[in-house]
Design a protein around this motif. Structure first.
Motif, PDB file in Angstrom:
ATOM      1  N   THR A   1      50.789  46.359  48.941  1.00 54.51           N
ATOM      2  CA  THR A   1      52.097  46.597  49.550  1.00 54.51           C
ATOM      3  C   THR A   1      52.629  45.259  50.064  1.00 54.51           C
ATOM      4  OG1 THR A   1      51.405  48.802  50.163  1.00 54.51           O
ATOM      5  CG2 THR A   1      53.329  47.932  51.305  1.00 54.51           C
ATOM      6  N   ALA A   2      53.649  44.755  49.367  1.00 56.87           N
ATOM      7  CA  ALA A   2      54.226  43.463  49.752  1.00 56.87           C
ATOM      8  C   ALA A   2      55.348  43.724  50.748  1.00 56.87           C
ATOM      9  CB  ALA A   2      54.712  42.713  48.523  1.00 56.87           C
ATOM     10  N   ASP A   3      54.949  44.106  51.967  1.00 54.80           N
ATOM     11  CA  ASP A   3      55.927  44.398  53.014  1.00 54.80           C
ATOM     12  C   ASP A   3      56.202  43.134  53.828  1.00 54.80           C
ATOM     13  OD1 ASP A   3      53.550  44.135  54.307  1.00 54.80           O
ATOM     14  OD2 ASP A   3      53.441  46.207  55.017  1.00 54.80           O
ATOM     15  N   ALA A   4      56.995  43.293  54.909  1.00 53.31           N
ATOM     16  CA  ALA A   4      57.392  42.128  55.700  1.00 53.31           C
ATOM     17  C   ALA A   4      56.172  41.373  56.215  1.00 53.31           C
ATOM     18  CB  ALA A   4      58.284  42.581  56.854  1.00 53.31           C
ATOM     19  N   GLU A   5      55.151  42.122  56.661  1.00 53.88           N
ATOM     20  CA  GLU A   5      53.968  41.460  57.226  1.00 53.88           C
ATOM     21  C   GLU A   5      53.299  40.556  56.186  1.00 53.88           C
ATOM     22  OE1 GLU A   5      49.877  42.696  59.609  1.00 53.88           O
ATOM     23  OE2 GLU A   5      50.612  44.001  58.008  1.00 53.88           O
TER      24      GLU A   5
ATOM     25  N   VAL B   1      46.977  35.264  50.801  1.00 54.73           N
ATOM     26  CA  VAL B   1      48.345  34.953  50.412  1.00 54.73           C
ATOM     27  C   VAL B   1      48.873  33.692  51.128  1.00 54.73           C
ATOM     28  CG1 VAL B   1      49.680  36.263  52.154  1.00 54.73           C
ATOM     29  CG2 VAL B   1      50.403  36.290  49.758  1.00 54.73           C
ATOM     30  N   ALA B   2      48.101  33.221  52.110  1.00 53.63           N
ATOM     31  CA  ALA B   2      48.587  32.132  52.966  1.00 53.63           C
ATOM     32  C   ALA B   2      49.025  30.892  52.181  1.00 53.63           C
ATOM     33  CB  ALA B   2      47.517  31.764  53.993  1.00 53.63           C
ATOM     34  N   ASN B   3      48.309  30.550  51.109  1.00 50.44           N
ATOM     35  CA  ASN B   3      48.712  29.327  50.386  1.00 50.44           C
ATOM     36  C   ASN B   3      49.291  29.633  48.993  1.00 50.44           C
ATOM     37  OD1 ASN B   3      46.478  30.039  48.973  1.00 50.44           O
ATOM     38  ND2 ASN B   3      45.503  28.009  49.002  1.00 50.44           N
ATOM     39  N   ALA B   4      49.601  30.912  48.726  1.00 48.54           N
ATOM     40  CA  ALA B   4      50.066  31.266  47.370  1.00 48.54           C
ATOM     41  C   ALA B   4      51.520  30.859  47.135  1.00 48.54           C
ATOM     42  CB  ALA B   4      49.920  32.773  47.163  1.00 48.54           C
ATOM     43  N   HIS B   5      51.772  30.305  45.944  1.00 49.51           N
ATOM     44  CA  HIS B   5      53.149  30.027  45.534  1.00 49.51           C
ATOM     45  C   HIS B   5      53.702  31.171  44.696  1.00 49.51           C
ATOM     46  CE1 HIS B   5      51.566  25.899  46.272  1.00 49.51           C
ATOM     47  NE2 HIS B   5      52.742  25.803  46.875  1.00 49.51           N
ATOM     48  N   ALA B   6      52.791  31.858  43.984  1.00 47.69           N
ATOM     49  CA  ALA B   6      53.206  33.008  43.171  1.00 47.69           C
ATOM     50  C   ALA B   6      52.117  34.061  43.265  1.00 47.69           C
ATOM     51  CB  ALA B   6      53.402  32.592  41.713  1.00 47.69           C
TER      52      ALA B   6
ATOM     53  N   LYS C   1      40.808  43.488  43.136  1.00 48.37           N
ATOM     54  CA  LYS C   1      41.571  44.220  44.144  1.00 48.37           C
ATOM     55  C   LYS C   1      41.110  43.857  45.563  1.00 48.37           C
ATOM     56  CE  LYS C   1      42.919  48.965  45.013  1.00 48.37           C
ATOM     57  NZ  LYS C   1      42.923  50.284  44.406  1.00 48.37           N
ATOM     58  N   LEU C   2      42.048  43.345  46.361  1.00 47.37           N
ATOM     59  CA  LEU C   2      41.710  42.925  47.727  1.00 47.37           C
ATOM     60  C   LEU C   2      42.085  43.992  48.739  1.00 47.37           C
ATOM     61  CD1 LEU C   2      42.889  39.187  47.934  1.00 47.37           C
ATOM     62  CD2 LEU C   2      40.583  40.081  47.555  1.00 47.37           C
ATOM     63  N   SER C   3      41.319  44.038  49.824  1.00 49.39           N
ATOM     64  CA  SER C   3      41.693  44.895  50.955  1.00 49.39           C
ATOM     65  C   SER C   3      42.959  44.292  51.578  1.00 49.39           C
ATOM     66  CB  SER C   3      40.581  44.916  51.993  1.00 49.39           C
ATOM     67  OG  SER C   3      40.465  43.612  52.562  1.00 49.39           O
ATOM     68  N   ARG C   4      43.607  45.070  52.398  1.00 46.68           N
ATOM     69  CA  ARG C   4      44.813  44.592  53.085  1.00 46.68           C
ATOM     70  C   ARG C   4      44.515  43.309  53.869  1.00 46.68           C
ATOM     71  NH1 ARG C   4      50.322  44.833  53.281  1.00 46.68           N
ATOM     72  NH2 ARG C   4      51.033  44.481  55.371  1.00 46.68           N
ATOM     73  N   GLU C   5      43.415  43.349  54.591  1.00 45.48           N
ATOM     74  CA  GLU C   5      43.041  42.212  55.432  1.00 45.48           C
ATOM     75  C   GLU C   5      42.816  40.958  54.584  1.00 45.48           C
ATOM     76  OE1 GLU C   5      39.448  43.072  57.468  1.00 45.48           O
ATOM     77  OE2 GLU C   5      39.783  41.519  58.978  1.00 45.48           O
ATOM     78  N   ASP C   6      42.080  41.115  53.499  1.00 50.35           N
ATOM     79  CA  ASP C   6      41.798  39.967  52.638  1.00 50.35           C
ATOM     80  C   ASP C   6      43.059  39.473  51.932  1.00 50.35           C
ATOM     81  OD1 ASP C   6      39.204  40.051  53.387  1.00 50.35           O
ATOM     82  OD2 ASP C   6      38.485  41.126  51.616  1.00 50.35           O
TER      83      ASP C   6
ATOM     84  N   PRO D   1      45.957  39.569  43.628  1.00 47.71           N
ATOM     85  CA  PRO D   1      45.110  40.337  44.556  1.00 47.71           C
ATOM     86  C   PRO D   1      44.847  41.766  44.076  1.00 47.71           C
ATOM     87  CG  PRO D   1      47.362  40.278  45.358  1.00 47.71           C
ATOM     88  CD  PRO D   1      47.369  39.567  44.027  1.00 47.71           C
ATOM     89  N   ASP D   2      44.861  41.981  42.784  1.00 42.85           N
ATOM     90  CA  ASP D   2      44.661  43.326  42.225  1.00 42.85           C
ATOM     91  C   ASP D   2      43.963  43.166  40.874  1.00 42.85           C
ATOM     92  OD1 ASP D   2      44.798  46.042  41.865  1.00 42.85           O
ATOM     93  OD2 ASP D   2      46.907  46.187  42.426  1.00 42.85           O
ATOM     94  N   ASN D   3      43.523  44.264  40.300  1.00 41.71           N
ATOM     95  CA  ASN D   3      42.849  44.182  38.991  1.00 41.71           C
ATOM     96  C   ASN D   3      43.902  44.121  37.891  1.00 41.71           C
ATOM     97  OD1 ASN D   3      40.279  44.469  40.166  1.00 41.71           O
ATOM     98  ND2 ASN D   3      40.640  46.674  40.350  1.00 41.71           N
ATOM     99  N   VAL D   4      44.037  42.979  37.266  1.00 44.29           N
ATOM    100  CA  VAL D   4      44.921  42.911  36.096  1.00 44.29           C
ATOM    101  C   VAL D   4      44.084  42.456  34.901  1.00 44.29           C
ATOM    102  CG1 VAL D   4      46.945  42.316  37.506  1.00 44.29           C
ATOM    103  CG2 VAL D   4      45.706  40.517  36.295  1.00 44.29           C
ATOM    104  N   ASP D   5      44.595  42.715  33.724  1.00 47.06           N
ATOM    105  CA  ASP D   5      43.811  42.412  32.535  1.00 47.06           C
ATOM    106  C   ASP D   5      43.466  40.922  32.468  1.00 47.06           C
ATOM    107  OD1 ASP D   5      42.913  43.749  29.886  1.00 47.06           O
ATOM    108  OD2 ASP D   5      43.697  41.764  29.347  1.00 47.06           O
TER     109      ASP D   5
END
Ligand code: MLT
Length: 316
Positions: A54-58, A41-46, A31-36, A7-11
């Motif tokens: 910010t990979a917080d509790a939410e 992330v709902a179906n992500a395994h990695a 790069k995704l907004s917080r909302e997106d 969800p971010d700009n990586v090479d």
């Protein structure tokens, strides 16, 4: 099929590496907004992240299938490690890829401070030709104090030795070194260093370690460089020390809050150089950390091999 979210700009080389794995479905929208990000992330395994997510509790709780997070970079202060560990999510970083870039940048800031390079540039852009206002100092013969003597600190030390500096370092976890560097306690470092560069992580011990008390122990005219984390410095105390002339200059690449608020006490200070968290921003480092993160995810999901796990309790 494993769903890999970036969800971010990586090479792009990292994305290509992941896409070669038959059992991976890669979602790399930039790069995704917080909302997106919360939705994606709902179906992500990695998930592979940089510092913007910010990979917080939410966010972690919005990812019921998440098994691992790979941070393309060093700092994992944007990940709630406690929640990740409770949820069984392995968090890995990539500590090697941006070492040289960060060390070179810290060294560049030290030279810029010693010779007032950005201030001279700024003055000429205002139409001036002032050769007297920017009298500098040589690095040769000066003492560099390095706080945090890990990969980056040691890489800075090698460059400083090549510039004929005396190098001292403090790191509670390093008891010996093959480099021509004297390992000292913190107070000795403060009392002897002409330049201090910070290369340590944020812990309860290091948070605001550069504060009124430690600044009082430093040599008059010391110059301070921070390419590690903004929270290492009490900004109000540093502003006061700069105003009193106790500190001759500071170069800051990192801030408590990024970007810093416009009323940040150091933002317009004439003896402070500011850069927007650029130390690891080279094409070389960004390729390396992205490829390292991708390879770590591949090895973890396809072979069960984990590297650079920062919450090792999760593997027990
Ligand atoms: C890091 O922690 O790797 C650096 O500060 C650069 C970044 O945040 O990406």
């Amino acid at each position: 099929m494993y769903h890999i979210l970036i969800p971010d700009n990586v090479d792009s080389s990292a994305i290509e590496l992941l896409q070669k794995v038959d059992t991976f479905q890669v979602n790399a929208p930039g790069k995704l907004s917080r909302e997106d990000a919360l939705a994606a992330v709902a179906n992500a395994h990695a998930m592979i992240i940089r510092s913007a997510i910010t990979a917080d509790a939410e966010l972690l709780n919005a990812a019921p299938n998440l098994k691992m997070i790979a941070r393309a970079g060093v700092g994992v202060d944007n990940v709630d490690l406690q929640v990740a560990t409770e949820r069984g999510i392995v968090v890995m970083n990539t500590p090697d890829g941006n070492t040289i870039s960060t060390a070179e940048f810290a060294f560049g800031l030290m030279l810029a401070l010693a010779r007032h390079i950005p201030f001279g540039d700024h003055s000429m852009r205002q139409g001036k030709w002032d050769r007297k206002a920017f009298m500098g100092v040589e690095l040769r013969g000066k003492t560099l104090g390095i706080i945090g003597f890990g990969r980056i600190g040691q890489t800075v030390a090698k460059r400083a030795l090549a510039f004929d500096m005396t190098v001292i370092a403090h790191d509670p976890f390093v008891k010996q070194t093959d480099l021509n560097v004297e390992l000292v306690d913190q107070d000795t470092l403060y009392s002897r260093a002409d330049f201090i560069t910070l290369h340590t992580v944020i812990t309860d011990e290091t948070r605001c370690m550069i504060n009124a008390q430690s600044l009082a122990k430093m040599k008059p005219g010391v110059r301070i460089i921070n390419t590690a984390r903004g929270a290492l410095i009490d900004d109000a105390a540093l502003a006061e020390a700069l105003n009193q002339g106790k500190v001759a200059g500071a170069a800051l690449d990192v801030y408590h809050q990024e970007p810093p608020p416009q009323d940040h006490p150091l933002l317009n200070h004439p003896n402070v150089i500011h850069t927007p968290h650029l130390a690891a921003s080279t094409s070389d480092a960004q390729i390396q950390v992205a490829v390292d993160a991708a390879q770590q995810v591949i090895d973890a999901l396809t072979k069960g091999e984990y590297r650079n796990v920062v919450n090792p309790d999760v593997l027990k």
